[in-house]
Design a protein around this motif. Structure first.
Motif: not given
Lengths: 134, 224
Positions: A32-37, A45-48, A52-57
């Motif tokens: 899910a985090a990989l897809i979102r990123f 998008s504004d979500d980037l 990024r932070n979510a994936l790094q964590e």
């Protein structure tokens, strides 16, 4: 898409290919985090920043860099394929027919470059060829 | 100052990636077979600008950045379409470009565009500033066109015979640029281990990498 499936099978997992079209997590760890990123970075998008932070964590800095590298190079590879109009590789027309249909990939604009009328037998080379053809 | 020093921005990017980026930058800056260094750097500039506006509708982008002093209008349109609207490319449109420019010149433009796109998309994903464009190097295009290509169903002839996937030979009419691009592919994705289904010594396993790849491809409506 085919490499996603066969590489998952190779480690005894059954991938959910709908992850590739933005549904679910692909049944892959941290999917899910990989897809979102991937979506946020590709679309710009504004979500980037949050993605990024979510994936790094979730996966750590080294894996985050690897994900960013994959986003980068595939934004180049898709443009290579579609600006040159390359057809999908021999044997893949048949072998990908089922999931192409299920995921709606035949509706993608790039499908114009491949004759989809044949190759429904699923025949084709089983291995992965070298990128350089040697 | 070293270019592509990602450590300046707090990231430990493998040196092999930074080296490939530097090599691609150097390749973009020099004369190709059909375009001068100045024209190639301008292609990179237009591609960058177009990609940064990819979320704007095309009619809004037109007033912002159509002008280019050293590139034909057809090339500017081509670069912008590849960089920002690649899904809109079809054989008829490509055929018009190829007829006007020549097939190898067309491929060289594609190659420069995809190289900078890959590098810029990486920087944007990582969250670091885009590298300053290279200074163009002097010299004239040599007009060379490789032998050993054939019509295999793409918009342009490709190397034939070739035992690998079509993407590996897509840019074969621009061999030096193809080498630079596959330097990027090898460092950012896979090269020798492309044929290995299990990647056990990497920060992401292969299905995780392929999930990212598949999602990026789907967003771009790439069928290949």
């Amino acid at each position: 898409m085919a490499l996603l499936r066969v590489s998952s099978n190779a480690i005894g997992e059954e991938v959910d290919l709908t992850g590739a079209i933005g549904q679910g997590d692909g049944a892959i760890p941290h999917g899910a985090a990989l897809i979102r990123f991937s979506e946020a970075a590709t679309r710009g998008s504004d979500d980037l920043p949050e993605a990024r932070n979510a994936l790094q964590e979730a996966i750590g800095l080294d894996a985050f860099v690897a994900a960013a590298a994959t986003v980068g190079i595939f934004n180049g590879l898709v443009r290579t394929a579609d600006s040159i109009g390359i057809p999908i590789d021999g044997g893949m027309v048949g072998r990908s027919a089922e999931f192409r249909s299920e995921l709606g990939l035949n509706e993608f604009s790039g499908s114009r470059n491949t004759d989809l009328s044949g190759g429904s037998s699923g025949e084709g080379p089983e291995g992965i060829p070298s990128l350089f053809g040697d | 100052m070293t270019i592509f020093d990602y450590s300046l921005h707090g990231h430990e990017v493998p040196e092999v990636i930074a080296q490939a980026h530097r090599a691609a930058w150097a390749r973009i800056a020099g004369p190709g077979s059909w375009w001068t260094g100045s024209q190639r750097v301008e292609v990179a500039r237009v591609a960058r600008e177009a990609r940064l506006q990819r979320n704007d509708p095309p009619w809004l982008r037109d007033g912002i950045s159509a002008a280019s002093e050293c590139l034909p209008e057809r090339v500017v349109d081509m670069v912008r379409r590849i960089a920002a609207d690649v899904h809109s490319i079809d054989q008829a449109w490509a055929g018009v470009c190829i007829e006007e420019l020549g097939d190898a010149a067309y491929v060289e433009i594609c190659a420069v565009t995809v190289c900078i796109t890959a590098i810029d998309a990486f920087a944007e994903a990582l969250g670091v500033p885009l590298e300053e464009l290279p200074q163009a190097l002097p010299g004239e295009p040599d007009g060379s066109r490789p032998e050993g290509t054939a019509d295999v169903g793409a918009f342009v002839p490709l190397m034939e015979p070739f035992a690998g996937p079509n993407v590996g030979r897509a840019l074969s009419l621009a061999p030096a640029d193809n080498a630079a691009f596959f330097g990027l592919v090898g460092s950012m994705y896979a090269m020798a281990d492309f044929q290995e289904l299990v990647w056990s010594d990497r920060p992401l396993n292969r299905p995780q990498v392929e999930l990212v790849a598949a999602r990026v491809s789907a967003i771009n409506e790439c069928f290949y």
